[in-house]
Design a protein around this motif. Structure first.
Motif, short mmCIF file in Angstrom:
data_model
loop_
_atom_site.label_atom_id
_atom_site.label_comp_id
_atom_site.label_asym_id
_atom_site.label_seq_id
_atom_site.Cartn_x
_atom_site.Cartn_y
_atom_site.Cartn_z
N GLN A 157 0.84 -1.19 0.00
CA GLN A 157 0.00 0.00 0.00
C GLN A 157 0.88 1.25 0.00
O GLN A 157 1.81 1.37 0.77
CB GLN A 157 -0.93 -0.01 1.21
CG GLN A 157 -2.00 -1.07 1.11
CD GLN A 157 -2.53 -1.49 2.46
OE1 GLN A 157 -2.05 -1.06 3.50
NE2 GLN A 157 -3.55 -2.34 2.46
N GLY A 158 0.54 2.16 -0.88
CA GLY A 158 1.34 3.37 -1.02
C GLY A 158 2.37 3.27 -2.11
O GLY A 158 2.85 4.28 -2.63
N ARG A 159 2.73 2.03 -2.49
CA ARG A 159 3.70 1.84 -3.56
C ARG A 159 3.02 1.59 -4.91
O ARG A 159 3.64 1.75 -5.95
CB ARG A 159 4.62 0.66 -3.24
CG ARG A 159 5.43 0.86 -1.95
CD ARG A 159 6.41 -0.26 -1.74
NE ARG A 159 7.19 -0.07 -0.52
CZ ARG A 159 8.19 -0.85 -0.12
NH1 ARG A 159 8.53 -1.89 -0.88
NH2 ARG A 159 8.82 -0.60 1.00
N MET A 160 1.77 1.14 -4.86
CA MET A 160 1.02 0.89 -6.08
C MET A 160 -0.32 1.59 -5.99
O MET A 160 -0.97 1.60 -4.94
CB MET A 160 0.80 -0.62 -6.28
CG MET A 160 2.06 -1.44 -6.49
SD MET A 160 1.70 -3.21 -6.71
CE MET A 160 0.88 -3.19 -8.32
N ARG A 161 -0.75 2.22 -7.08
CA ARG A 161 -2.07 2.84 -7.12
C ARG A 161 -3.15 1.76 -7.02
O ARG A 161 -2.93 0.59 -7.37
CB ARG A 161 -2.25 3.63 -8.41
CG ARG A 161 -1.33 4.81 -8.57
CD ARG A 161 -1.69 5.62 -9.82
NE ARG A 161 -1.74 4.80 -11.02
CZ ARG A 161 -2.86 4.42 -11.62
NH1 ARG A 161 -4.04 4.77 -11.12
NH2 ARG A 161 -2.81 3.68 -12.72
N LEU A 162 -4.32 2.18 -6.54
CA LEU A 162 -5.42 1.24 -6.40
C LEU A 162 -5.76 0.60 -7.74
O LEU A 162 -5.98 -0.62 -7.83
CB LEU A 162 -6.66 1.96 -5.84
CG LEU A 162 -7.96 1.16 -5.77
CD1 LEU A 162 -7.76 -0.11 -4.97
CD2 LEU A 162 -9.06 2.02 -5.16
N GLY A 163 -5.80 1.40 -8.79
CA GLY A 163 -6.11 0.85 -10.11
C GLY A 163 -5.08 -0.17 -10.55
O GLY A 163 -5.43 -1.22 -11.12
N ALA A 164 -3.81 0.12 -10.27
CA ALA A 164 -2.75 -0.82 -10.65
C ALA A 164 -2.86 -2.11 -9.84
O ALA A 164 -2.65 -3.21 -10.37
CB ALA A 164 -1.39 -0.17 -10.43
N LEU A 165 -3.19 -1.99 -8.55
CA LEU A 165 -3.36 -3.18 -7.72
C LEU A 165 -4.50 -4.05 -8.24
O LEU A 165 -4.35 -5.27 -8.37
CB LEU A 165 -3.65 -2.76 -6.27
CG LEU A 165 -2.47 -2.50 -5.35
CD1 LEU A 165 -2.97 -1.94 -4.01
CD2 LEU A 165 -1.68 -3.78 -5.12
N ALA A 166 -5.64 -3.43 -8.53
CA ALA A 166 -6.79 -4.18 -9.01
C ALA A 166 -6.50 -4.87 -10.34
O ALA A 166 -6.85 -6.04 -10.54
CB ALA A 166 -8.00 -3.26 -9.13
N THR A 167 -5.85 -4.15 -11.24
CA THR A 167 -5.52 -4.74 -12.54
C THR A 167 -4.52 -5.87 -12.39
O THR A 167 -4.65 -6.93 -13.05
CB THR A 167 -4.93 -3.66 -13.48
OG1 THR A 167 -5.87 -2.60 -13.62
CG2 THR A 167 -4.64 -4.25 -14.86
#
Length: 312
Positions: free
Chosen positions: A190-200
């Motif tokens: 968390q904080g290193r990846m955007r939410l959109g990037a995490l979900a994708t």
């Protein structure tokens, strides 16, 4: 109710209608408690710690899934009523700890309550109007359907091929351990990846790893790629949960959380039936492949829906 069930088991008066009633009451209580507990979280921890707090909840859930069956079996070995009585004691302990939480959990300027159906409609309308919540409501059902379906498929397929219950239990424990490890590393992601990037990433990883797991059936090694797919799940769930809380006004948090949870988990209820039909009429490998395709569809939605594509 669980204490009463334990007593009925001891006196040999328990029957399946009694068990059904207890399950309905416990499930109904959970449907009330869980949204309320989620809505109260921003009043307990600072806004910047919502993701960490959600990840800790994910870790608790996976730890319970990992330890619960073994503990239940051990307690059942001591006596048929012991697991139910122990669970009743756990609720008493929970009541005592929850009762000690202090805070202002009711909005100061709360609007006048409406009829239940109007409040439900308000929650649905709000979720659909907020881009990120609308994207979650469209994408998460497919992903939850895929993960739930794969987990059930593995158990059914291994059982269908005559795998021992001990090995099946080890496979299930390995898969749950993947989620637990993911919950432990979630704060680092968390904080290193955007939410959109995490979900994708999790949807793409799920599709690829499920596809890799399909040809491994009926080998117990199928647990490895599925456990890897679960590594990112807690970080994504925690980030989505925090985004949902931040998007909703304080007076609507409970109904918005409940709406999102219902929308994202409703399709997963059909996953066991789908898994059973595919395993019975085709094969376990084809079933896992079908769920991999579902995860791939979720990945496409993550890429094209603005609510997730632009999520911070």
């Amino acid at each position: 109710m669980l204490a009463l069930l334990g007593i009925l088991v001891v006196t040999h008066l328990a029957s399946w209608p009694v068990v059904l009633v207890v399950c309905l009451i416990e499930g109904g209580a959970g449907a009330i408690f869980n949204p309320a507990a989620a809505a109260a979280l921003p009043e307990i921890v600072p806004d910047g710690q919502l993701e960490q707090a959600s990840a800790a909840t994910e870790a608790r859930t996976y730890a319970a899934a990992l330890a619960g069956p073994a503990l239940g079996g051990a307690l059942f070995g001591l006596g048929q009523a012991v697991p139910f009585l122990a669970n009743a004691v756990s609720y008493v302990v929970s009541f005592g700890t929850v009762n000690r939480i202090r805070g202002q959990f009711r909005p100061e300027n709360a609007a006048e309550r409406k009829a239940l159906w109007r409040e439900v409609a308000d929650g649905l309308q709000f979720v659909w109007q907020v881009p990120i919540l609308r994207a979650v409501a469209l994408t998460a059902p497919l992903l939850n359907f895929a993960f739930t379906g794969v987990t059930f498929t593995v158990t059914l397929a291994l059982r269908h091929h005559g795998t021992s219950t001990a090995v099946i239990g080890l496979v299930q424990a390995t898969i749950a351990a993947g989620g637990l490890l993911g919950a432990l590393v979630a704060p680092r992601l968390q904080g290193r990846m955007r939410l959109g990037a995490l979900a994708t990433t999790i949807t793409l990883a799920g599709a690829l790893l499920f596809g890799a797991a399909a040809p491994l059936l009926p080998s117990p090694l199928v647990a490895a790629p599925i456990a890897l797919a679960l590594l990112l799940a807690p970080a994504v769930n925690a980030a989505l949960f925090a985004a949902t809380l931040r998007s909703a006004p304080a007076e609507m948090r409970g109904r918005v959380i409940n709406t999102v949870v219902m929308a994202t988990t409703a399709l997963a209820a059909l996953a066991p039936l789908t898994a059973g039909l595919l395993v019975q009429h085709v094969s376990g490998a084809w079933a896992v492949g079908a769920f991999a395709a579902t995860a791939a569809a979720a990945a496409v939605l993550c890429l094209i829906l603005p609510g997730l594509r632009h999520a911070a």
